[in-house]
Design an enzyme around this catalytic site. Structure first.
Site, PDB file in Angstrom:
ATOM      1  N   HIS A 157       4.999  -8.172  -2.055  1.00 23.21           N
ATOM      2  CA  HIS A 157       5.212  -6.832  -1.510  1.00 23.21           C
ATOM      3  C   HIS A 157       6.618  -6.370  -1.852  1.00 23.21           C
ATOM      4  O   HIS A 157       7.536  -7.179  -1.882  1.00 23.21           O
ATOM      5  CB  HIS A 157       5.023  -6.831   0.014  1.00 23.21           C
TER       6      HIS A 157
ATOM      7  N   GLU B 100      -3.632  -6.537   1.837  1.00 20.49           N
ATOM      8  CA  GLU B 100      -4.894  -6.385   1.108  1.00 20.49           C
ATOM      9  C   GLU B 100      -5.798  -7.602   1.204  1.00 20.49           C
ATOM     10  O   GLU B 100      -7.015  -7.492   1.128  1.00 20.49           O
ATOM     11  CB  GLU B 100      -4.609  -6.075  -0.377  1.00 20.49           C
TER      12      GLU B 100
END
Ligand code: COA
Length: 378
Positions: free
Chosen positions: A255, A313
């Protein structure tokens, strides 16, 4: 020459301020309008979280009832939107492309004013996604049921069956979890468009385009495919190692801001566990947990110092699969949640009123002299 102020990807740049959400990437903390994500995700209805973002306080009982019926009253799509969806379903257009095309039509039949546009967009996104999904699968759209809440109605329009309360809670937790995340790429896109004094439908259509990319909202499908391809825990290490050796990225990990585990992954893994323990494919859930652990260990080995951890996700995929959603619906469902955050940012940006227009560092040629077309070489 790169100037010292250039930040590729705007990494680390504070591009504005917001009261809507705060992401602390080092502490692994997400605040939604003052509440820790963990407070909101599993407790609030989607309408409550949306109201919170737009108004900066939770609704009281009367306000909530009012807001619910306002959104429920706006769910029906303009006829031209449905016609468009029918036409693009015949072309087997991927659902995110269909959503982008349909989003641009949602200014039709909506009352003028930014707040009204925002409400119509939030109310209609689930209808677009569900109607398109059914048309793509050669079924007629199921009209929205105004008696059902926003999340339950979404599942109902997809399947034609009223969801159980556990399924409703599962999708509601998901929608709340992804509703807002500070200046992510799609939200920033929406803010940039709004900053030109353009309308909300234009801003949200642009945001859908940004969300579609695999580096943003397009990752959960491939993350689940990866777990399915691995199939058994014993195969996980060799499979993941081979991917990393080939220089590929592991979807669902890493991320830009979080350098510890994404707090949304915890919320969604807890929600997924509840779903799977209540009668789902527990083997798949256990396999995914094992794959996650091995992936994080291998990412530490292959990318030392990068702190690549599980992101939202990975468990999005598992939770939505557990709710019976097919992979192609994952990113559109993300949009069904995030559209509330996008609209909140648009309203905030409108109130701020400052055009977003950064500078750039030119590294092209200089001093070139015009030559007629006949005098140009290859
Ligand atoms: N798998 C393998 N390697 C990864 C990785 C992943 N998921 N994510 C980042 N890396 C590597 C990069 O290749 C890079 O390696 P290098 O320095 O040897 O070139 C390093 O880690 C730093 O990556 P960087 O590209 O600077 O990170 P970023 O901040 O630009 O990217 C993401 C963030 C999300 C785009 C990235 O982590 C990614 O592609 N993840 C997979 C897609 C995904 O899950 N997206 C959903 C995000 S919520």
């Amino acid at each position: 020459m790169t100037s010292p102020t250039t930040a590729p990807g705007l990494e680390g740049v504070i591009a504005g301020s917001t009261r809507l959400s705060r992401v602390n990437g080092l502490a692994g903390e997400l605040i939604i309008a003052g509440y820790a994500l963990e407070e909101i995700a599993a407790n609030a209805s989607f309408e409550e979280t949306t109201f919170l973002l737009w108004n900066d306080h939770l609704p009281n009982a009367a306000q909530l009832a009012d807001f619910q019926s306002r959104l429920a009253g706006l769910r029906t799509l303009p006829a031209a939107t449905l016609d468009l969806l029918r036409a693009v379903a015949a072309e087997k257009t991927p659902p995110m492309d269909a959503l982008r095309m349909a989003a641009g039509t949602l200014s039709l039949n909506s009352v003028e004013g930014a707040e009204n546009e925002a409400a119509a967009l939030v109310a209609r996104f689930p209808t677009v996604v569900a109607a398109y999904w059914r048309l793509l699968n050669r079924a007629e759209p199921v009209p929205p049921d105004p008696q059902l809440g926003h999340a339950a109605n979404y599942l109902y329009m997809l399947n034609g069956q009223r969801p159980t309360s556990a399924q409703t809670r599962g999708v509601e937790t998901y929608l709340n979890t992804v509703i807002d995340h500070s200046f992510n790429a799609s939200t920033f896109t929406a803010r940039v468009i709004t900053s030109t004094a353009s309308d909300l439908v234009s801003a949200i259509t642009g945001a859908v385009g940004a969300l579609k990319g695999p580096l943003h909202g397009g990752a959960p499908g491939p993350a689940l495919d990866m777990v399915f391809e691995i199939g058994q825990t014993e195969r996980a290490e060799s499979y993941l190692r081979a991917k990393l050796e080939r220089g590929e990225r592991l979807m669902g990990f890493g991320h830009r801001v979080y350098k510890v585990r994404d707090p949304r992954a915890d919320v969604l893994s807890a929600a997924a566990e509840v779903m799977y323990r209540a009668g789902g494919d527990l083997q798949l859930y256990d396999l995914a947990r094992a794959v996650e652990q091995i992936a994080v260990a291998l990412l530490t080995e292959y990318k030392p110092g990068r702190n690549l951890q599980t992101n939202v996700e990975f468990y999005t995929a598992l939770l939505l699969h557990g709710l019976g959603l097919e992979t192609a619906l994952f990113t559109p469902t993300f949009a069904v949640g995030r559209v509330a955050g996008w609209t909140a940012h648009c309203l905030e940006q409108r109130a701020e009123g400052r055009l977003i227009r950064p500078s750039s560092d030119y590294h092209g040629g200089l001093g070139r002299v015009w030559a007629d077309v006949t005098a140009r070489g290859g």
